[in-house]
Design a protein around this motif. Structure first.
Motif, PDB file in Angstrom:
ATOM      1  N   ARG A 298       0.829  -1.209   0.000  1.00 16.07           N
ATOM      2  CA  ARG A 298       0.000   0.000   0.000  1.00 16.07           C
ATOM      3  C   ARG A 298       0.859   1.253   0.000  1.00 16.07           C
ATOM      4  O   ARG A 298       0.563   2.226  -0.713  1.00 16.07           O
ATOM      5  N   ALA A 299       1.918   1.254   0.802  1.00 13.57           N
ATOM      6  CA  ALA A 299       2.789   2.429   0.872  1.00 13.57           C
ATOM      7  C   ALA A 299       3.473   2.703  -0.469  1.00 13.57           C
ATOM      8  O   ALA A 299       3.663   3.861  -0.863  1.00 13.57           O
ATOM      9  N   HIS A 300       3.820   1.644  -1.173  1.00 15.92           N
ATOM     10  CA  HIS A 300       4.488   1.784  -2.476  1.00 15.92           C
ATOM     11  C   HIS A 300       3.510   2.070  -3.599  1.00 15.92           C
ATOM     12  O   HIS A 300       3.899   2.484  -4.684  1.00 15.92           O
ATOM     13  N   ARG A 301       2.225   1.825  -3.355  1.00 15.80           N
ATOM     14  CA  ARG A 301       1.171   1.949  -4.371  1.00 15.80           C
ATOM     15  C   ARG A 301       1.464   1.018  -5.560  1.00 15.80           C
ATOM     16  O   ARG A 301       1.371   1.409  -6.728  1.00 15.80           O
ATOM     17  N   SER A 302       1.816  -0.216  -5.227  1.00 15.10           N
ATOM     18  CA  SER A 302       2.203  -1.196  -6.250  1.00 15.10           C
ATOM     19  C   SER A 302       1.023  -1.540  -7.139  1.00 15.10           C
ATOM     20  O   SER A 302      -0.124  -1.650  -6.668  1.00 15.10           O
ATOM     21  N   ASP A 303       1.313  -1.709  -8.428  1.00 13.18           N
ATOM     22  CA  ASP A 303       0.260  -2.180  -9.336  1.00 13.18           C
ATOM     23  C   ASP A 303       0.469  -3.626  -9.755  1.00 13.18           C
ATOM     24  O   ASP A 303      -0.326  -4.183 -10.510  1.00 13.18           O
ATOM     25  N   ALA A 304       1.519  -4.267  -9.253  1.00 17.31           N
ATOM     26  CA  ALA A 304       1.767  -5.694  -9.490  1.00 17.31           C
ATOM     27  C   ALA A 304       2.765  -6.188  -8.454  1.00 17.31           C
ATOM     28  O   ALA A 304       3.490  -5.396  -7.836  1.00 17.31           O
ATOM     29  N   ILE A 305       2.780  -7.497  -8.262  1.00 21.40           N
ATOM     30  CA  ILE A 305       3.697  -8.130  -7.309  1.00 21.40           C
ATOM     31  C   ILE A 305       4.507  -9.202  -8.036  1.00 21.40           C
ATOM     32  O   ILE A 305       3.952  -9.970  -8.827  1.00 21.40           O
ATOM     33  N   LEU A 306       5.782  -9.254  -7.739  1.00 19.69           N
ATOM     34  CA  LEU A 306       6.644 -10.348  -8.201  1.00 19.69           C
ATOM     35  C   LEU A 306       7.094 -11.122  -6.974  1.00 19.69           C
ATOM     36  O   LEU A 306       7.840 -10.598  -6.138  1.00 19.69           O
ATOM     37  N   ALA A 307       6.639 -12.360  -6.837  1.00 20.71           N
ATOM     38  CA  ALA A 307       7.037 -13.222  -5.724  1.00 20.71           C
ATOM     39  C   ALA A 307       8.315 -13.960  -6.102  1.00 20.71           C
ATOM     40  O   ALA A 307       8.385 -14.583  -7.159  1.00 20.71           O
ATOM     41  N   VAL A 308       9.311 -13.886  -5.229  1.00 23.03           N
ATOM     42  CA  VAL A 308      10.585 -14.557  -5.463  1.00 23.03           C
ATOM     43  C   VAL A 308      10.908 -15.381  -4.221  1.00 23.03           C
ATOM     44  O   VAL A 308      11.092 -14.824  -3.133  1.00 23.03           O
ATOM     45  N   GLY A 309      10.946 -16.696  -4.369  1.00 24.51           N
ATOM     46  CA  GLY A 309      11.267 -17.525  -3.218  1.00 24.51           C
ATOM     47  C   GLY A 309      10.595 -18.875  -3.286  1.00 24.51           C
ATOM     48  O   GLY A 309      10.118 -19.303  -4.345  1.00 24.51           O
ATOM     49  N   GLY A 310      10.545 -19.541  -2.149  1.00 24.86           N
ATOM     50  CA  GLY A 310       9.885 -20.837  -2.068  1.00 24.86           C
ATOM     51  C   GLY A 310       8.387 -20.673  -1.869  1.00 24.86           C
ATOM     52  O   GLY A 310       7.815 -19.603  -2.085  1.00 24.86           O
ATOM     53  N   GLY A 311       7.754 -21.746  -1.424  1.00 24.54           N
ATOM     54  CA  GLY A 311       6.314 -21.726  -1.272  1.00 24.54           C
ATOM     55  C   GLY A 311       5.831 -20.669  -0.303  1.00 24.54           C
ATOM     56  O   GLY A 311       4.767 -20.063  -0.517  1.00 24.54           O
ATOM     57  N   SER A 312       6.597 -20.403   0.757  1.00 28.63           N
ATOM     58  CA  SER A 312       6.161 -19.403   1.735  1.00 28.63           C
ATOM     59  C   SER A 312       6.077 -18.021   1.109  1.00 28.63           C
ATOM     60  O   SER A 312       5.124 -17.269   1.341  1.00 28.63           O
ATOM     61  N   ALA A 313       7.095 -17.651   0.322  1.00 28.25           N
ATOM     62  CA  ALA A 313       7.100 -16.329  -0.307  1.00 28.25           C
ATOM     63  C   ALA A 313       5.971 -16.200  -1.324  1.00 28.25           C
ATOM     64  O   ALA A 313       5.290 -15.165  -1.394  1.00 28.25           O
ATOM     65  N   ILE A 314       5.772 -17.243  -2.131  1.00 25.58           N
ATOM     66  CA  ILE A 314       4.725 -17.162  -3.150  1.00 25.58           C
ATOM     67  C   ILE A 314       3.347 -17.164  -2.503  1.00 25.58           C
ATOM     68  O   ILE A 314       2.461 -16.392  -2.887  1.00 25.58           O
ATOM     69  N   ASP A 315       3.148 -18.013  -1.495  1.00 25.98           N
ATOM     70  CA  ASP A 315       1.865 -18.021  -0.783  1.00 25.98           C
ATOM     71  C   ASP A 315       1.609 -16.662  -0.126  1.00 25.98           C
ATOM     72  O   ASP A 315       0.486 -16.134  -0.164  1.00 25.98           O
ATOM     73  N   ALA A 316       2.636 -16.091   0.496  1.00 22.06           N
ATOM     74  CA  ALA A 316       2.475 -14.786   1.135  1.00 22.06           C
ATOM     75  C   ALA A 316       2.099 -13.732   0.109  1.00 22.06           C
ATOM     76  O   ALA A 316       1.213 -12.895   0.354  1.00 22.06           O
ATOM     77  N   ALA A 317       2.760 -13.754  -1.045  1.00 21.85           N
ATOM     78  CA  ALA A 317       2.463 -12.769  -2.083  1.00 21.85           C
ATOM     79  C   ALA A 317       1.018 -12.906  -2.558  1.00 21.85           C
ATOM     80  O   ALA A 317       0.353 -11.896  -2.856  1.00 21.85           O
ATOM     81  N   LYS A 318       0.530 -14.134  -2.651  1.00 18.03           N
ATOM     82  CA  LYS A 318      -0.873 -14.339  -3.044  1.00 18.03           C
ATOM     83  C   LYS A 318      -1.825 -13.655  -2.061  1.00 18.03           C
ATOM     84  O   LYS A 318      -2.744 -12.931  -2.461  1.00 18.03           O
TER      85      LYS A 318
END
Length: 409
Positions: free
Chosen positions: A104-124
């Motif tokens: 929210r602070a960055h006002r992101s318009d997309a996310i790139l998840a980099v990592g194992g299952g924890s990082a990708i699940d968190a990004a979801k």
């Protein structure tokens, strides 16, 4: 008595769930495969027109230097890139809330998840929080998203969870010490890169545990009772590739061919279980992992052969395990199904030993066995089309005799 009736009610209701994976369309990500596919994915993100991208990852990968080339590749596309590296294994609600605040602070318009299952699940989950204004606890369950999450791209650095292709994200309640899943087709990433170069530095223990996690996905999906037309070929391909490549990747982390083979196997296994579901192994592992913090892949690897020992007497499971034995070259179709099924289980145990997986879970405590067994039975009988029903007493026996250390604390 009441608990047995509860399990019976779950089993009676479960057939009504069978049409769900057939009726709900599940998208598939665009897949880039091979060395430097991660950099190609970064260029693709720029071509989609996104201009403010948050990389969601963990501090270890940043320290190892895996994230910086991706930052540069995104910046070369004119993208404003930020990095949130606060993801921890088995991400808890506070970890997810911190990630949401960063997006929210960055006002992101997309996310790139980099990592194992924890990082990708968190990004979801972070992407879902960003468009729904719901807390992680409010998103737990099926089909709780009312709008698409932020566009998500994934670069897995381990070959095991298949999170880059699945509809689920596993989160941890830090107070109750339980794991739960957010499940929705909108959680599937837009695109993913299966890049063996980013997996090259994966430690041996993680290579082993995540590889056996992928095997568990494929085996449970293959032995479950609700296969779709595409499930068997995906499972068989994954199992063949894991038996062909896991030991090589474990012994030589720079073997890019083996690394790529494991990445593709994990992807196929993810395709399979996101529609055909998992089973008792995951039911036990979710409970044990949430209670003791045991890594999910490691727990699956240890529990898998014991659950297969339980299932092998069921005719349907026996036939499926026999087919897996033939698929990996452990026998021929002329042999008895019972012999082939046992040979496959023996090969699973042999593979575990070869890649350094212990055959016991040291943290399991005697006093926790009944609670773990009950929670696992609820999850399995409520959610998964298992090929053979396990009683509560059988679940406790499995934990007490097959998983625990000789001197259970």
């Amino acid at each position: 008595m009441l608990f047995g009736l509860r399990l019976l009610a779950y089993r009676l209701f479960k057939p009504f769930m069978k049409p769900v994976p057939r009726l709900i369309p599940i998208p598939r990500p665009t897949v880039l495969v091979g060395p430097d596919s991660a950099l190609r994915l970064c260029r693709m993100i720029g071509q989609f027109g996104f201009r403010r991208v948050m990389i969601v990852t963990d501090a270890v990968l940043v320290k190892l230097g895996l994230v910086e080339p991706l930052q540069r590749a995104l910046a070369a596309q004119g993208i404003d890139v930020a990095v949130h590296d606060g993801i921890t294994p088995d991400p808890t609600y506070p970890v997810l809330e911190a990630g949401h605040a960063a997006v929210r602070a960055h006002r992101s318009d997309a996310i790139l998840a980099v990592g194992g299952g924890s990082a990708i699940d968190a990004a979801k989950v972070i992407g879902a929080m960003a468009t729904s204004d719901k807390s992680p606890a409010q998103l737990v369950g099926m089909l709780k998203l009312k709008a698409p999450m932020l566009p998500l791209f994934a670069i897995p650095t381990t070959a095991g969870t298949g999170s880059e292709v699945t509809v689920a994200a596993v989160v941890t309640d830090p107070v109750a010490h339980t794991k739960a899943a957010v499940i929705d087709p909108r959680l599937v990433p837009m695109a993913t890169a299966l890049d063996p170069l980013v997996m090259r530095g994966m430690p041996k223990a993680i290579t082993a545990a995540t590889g056996m996690d992928a095997l568990t996905h494929a085996v449970e999906a293959y032995t479950n009772r609700w296969p779709l037309a595409e499930t068997p070929p995906h499972c068989l391909a994954a199992v063949r590739m894991i038996f062909a490549n896991l030991v090589r990747a474990y012994q030589d982390g720079d073997d890019l061919e083996a690394r790529e083979g494991m990445a593709v196997a994990s992807f196929y296994a993810g395709l399979a279980f996101t529609k055909a579901y998992v089973g008792y192994v995951h039911a036990f592992s979710h409970t044990i992992g949430g209670r003791y913090g045991v890594p999910h892949g490691l727990c699956n690897a240890i529990v898998l052969p014991y659950v297969l020992d339980f299932l092998k007497d069921a005719p349907y499971a026996e036939a499926r395990l026999a087919e897996l034995a033939v698929a990996i070259g452990a026998g021929t179709e002329s042999e008895s199904k019972a012999a082939l099924a046992q040979r496959f289980i023996d090969r699973v145990r042999e593979l575990n030993r070869t890649v350094g997986i212990p055959d016991k879970i040291a943290s399991l405590k005697a006093g926790d066995v009944p609670a773990i067994a009950r929670a696992a039975m609820i999850e399995a009988h409520r959610d998964y089309p298992v090929p053979k029903n396990m009683s509560l007493a059988e679940a406790e026996t499995l934990l007490e005799e097959a998983v625990r250390q000789p001197q259970l604390r």
